[in-house]
Design an enzyme around this catalytic site. Sequence first.
Site, PDB file in Angstrom:
ATOM      1  N   TRP A 197      21.040 -48.206  10.753  1.00 41.02           N
ATOM      2  CA  TRP A 197      22.348 -47.669  10.374  1.00 41.02           C
ATOM      3  C   TRP A 197      23.421 -48.499  11.054  1.00 41.02           C
ATOM      4  O   TRP A 197      23.362 -48.736  12.260  1.00 41.02           O
ATOM      5  CB  TRP A 197      22.428 -46.208  10.805  1.00 41.02           C
ATOM      6  CG  TRP A 197      23.732 -45.531  10.499  1.00 41.02           C
ATOM      7  CD1 TRP A 197      24.413 -45.567   9.329  1.00 41.02           C
ATOM      8  CD2 TRP A 197      24.502 -44.716  11.395  1.00 41.02           C
ATOM      9  NE1 TRP A 197      25.564 -44.817   9.433  1.00 41.02           N
ATOM     10  CE2 TRP A 197      25.645 -44.281  10.684  1.00 41.02           C
ATOM     11  CE3 TRP A 197      24.324 -44.297  12.712  1.00 41.02           C
ATOM     12  CZ2 TRP A 197      26.610 -43.454  11.243  1.00 41.02           C
ATOM     13  CZ3 TRP A 197      25.285 -43.471  13.283  1.00 41.02           C
ATOM     14  CH2 TRP A 197      26.416 -43.062  12.546  1.00 41.02           C
TER      15      TRP A 197
ATOM     16  N   ASP B  84      16.521 -40.849  16.485  1.00 42.76           N
ATOM     17  CA  ASP B  84      17.625 -40.390  15.647  1.00 42.76           C
ATOM     18  C   ASP B  84      17.031 -39.579  14.496  1.00 42.76           C
ATOM     19  O   ASP B  84      16.382 -40.133  13.610  1.00 42.76           O
ATOM     20  CB  ASP B  84      18.418 -41.593  15.124  1.00 42.76           C
ATOM     21  CG  ASP B  84      19.715 -41.182  14.433  1.00 42.76           C
ATOM     22  OD1 ASP B  84      19.927 -39.980  14.218  1.00 42.76           O
ATOM     23  OD2 ASP B  84      20.508 -42.079  14.086  1.00 42.76           O
TER      24      ASP B  84
ATOM     25  N   LYS C 268      23.485 -33.031   7.115  1.00 41.29           N
ATOM     26  CA  LYS C 268      22.806 -33.317   5.848  1.00 41.29           C
ATOM     27  C   LYS C 268      22.014 -32.122   5.345  1.00 41.29           C
ATOM     28  O   LYS C 268      22.196 -31.662   4.215  1.00 41.29           O
ATOM     29  CB  LYS C 268      21.877 -34.526   6.000  1.00 41.29           C
ATOM     30  CG  LYS C 268      22.592 -35.858   6.150  1.00 41.29           C
ATOM     31  CD  LYS C 268      23.046 -36.102   7.568  1.00 41.29           C
ATOM     32  CE  LYS C 268      23.670 -37.474   7.735  1.00 41.29           C
ATOM     33  NZ  LYS C 268      24.199 -37.666   9.088  1.00 41.29           N
TER      34      LYS C 268
END
Length: 398
Positions: free
Chosen positions: A130, A212, A247
């Site tokens: 990311w 993560d 999310k």
Amino acid sequence: MFKHLKAVPGDPLLALIVAHQQDPNPKKIDLGVGVYKDDLGRTPILESVKKAEAIMVENEATKAYLGVYGAAEFAPLIQNLLLGSDSDVIKQGRIQSTQTPGGTGALKVAADFISANLKGARLFVSDPTWGNHTSIFNSAGVEVIEYPYYDPATNDVRFDDMMSFLQAELKEGDVLLLHACCHNPTGVDLKIEHWHALTALVNERNVLPLVDAAYQGFGDGLEEDMAGLRYMAERVSSMLIANSFSKNFGIYRDRCGGLSVIAETAEEAKSAFSIIGQAIRANYSMPPAHGATVVYTIMNNPELYAMWQREVTQMRDRINGLRSKLVEKLAASGVSKDFSFIEKQRGMFSYSGLTLEQVRTLRSDYSIYIADTGRMSVAGVSDSNIDYLCESIAKVVG
């Protein structure tokens, strides 16, 4: 005072979103934005969230600060969701968790904690990762090093190369960042046997894993997606975990996440957690309440919790179903390239295998917006645009 300053280029993905918004083509498709969308192109508010917010409005009695770590009752929810309620780490009190403003807030606090307390620690991230990972840790003064990860030739993990590189470069006290599931940006995840090997390496080299966990539930299931993380957490002495609720609860703008620290003993975990509290205080002082209260309300209400689980399943099934449809329709369009690997990827993102030239042609000639790397957000595909998308890719790829 500011005459010497020069403007810097913005985030290319954000620029892509703006370009799509300004494009007058009625057939335009946005496959760059990293948020879940339904078949109508909307980012919906989950029904479980709506109901939780109604309960909140009815019962909320104050807008007072939550405190540095957020609501105390929120921590067990973070831990149980990540590690499972039967985790030995939880039973032994070796984990401490705090609410944060999104997963990004968790990573920022982790970066500050590492910079201030683990002198000389370098952060190892996958190539690619990311884009904000590097920015966050560089801003905290942590050196970032990329390790081999994605193989465009096989559309899979270069695990042998990854292990060889880490074995040669990792030093005691370094930090190894891993994606728990739904790897962003490739969609290509580590297999459970990879987690086994990495756990052994972490213990052998005495390095700190930072996991993560941004997309729990969007791969194969809420429990299944954490299999690798849980294996490692139960077998290493120390770990940091940054997770996001943005999310899987669809509460992007409410910015809710968590940071957890695992230590060798409960006492060490408390000591590290107190220092994390100082990092939070110096960073944003205290987290916001709304998103965390939504999550807490849902997870403590059996009816809402069951509804939320169904909604996560629906989102996951839609994304995985779109992957299958893409493979099928691309093949039917007569495209020369084999895109079958898209079906095996997981999460919202896919490294499509499209070249920079092909991506830019799709953008300029067909108003299809995909990142320069070829990363596309699968959730931006819908029944109404999938035929146009596949036909356009076939024309560009040949």
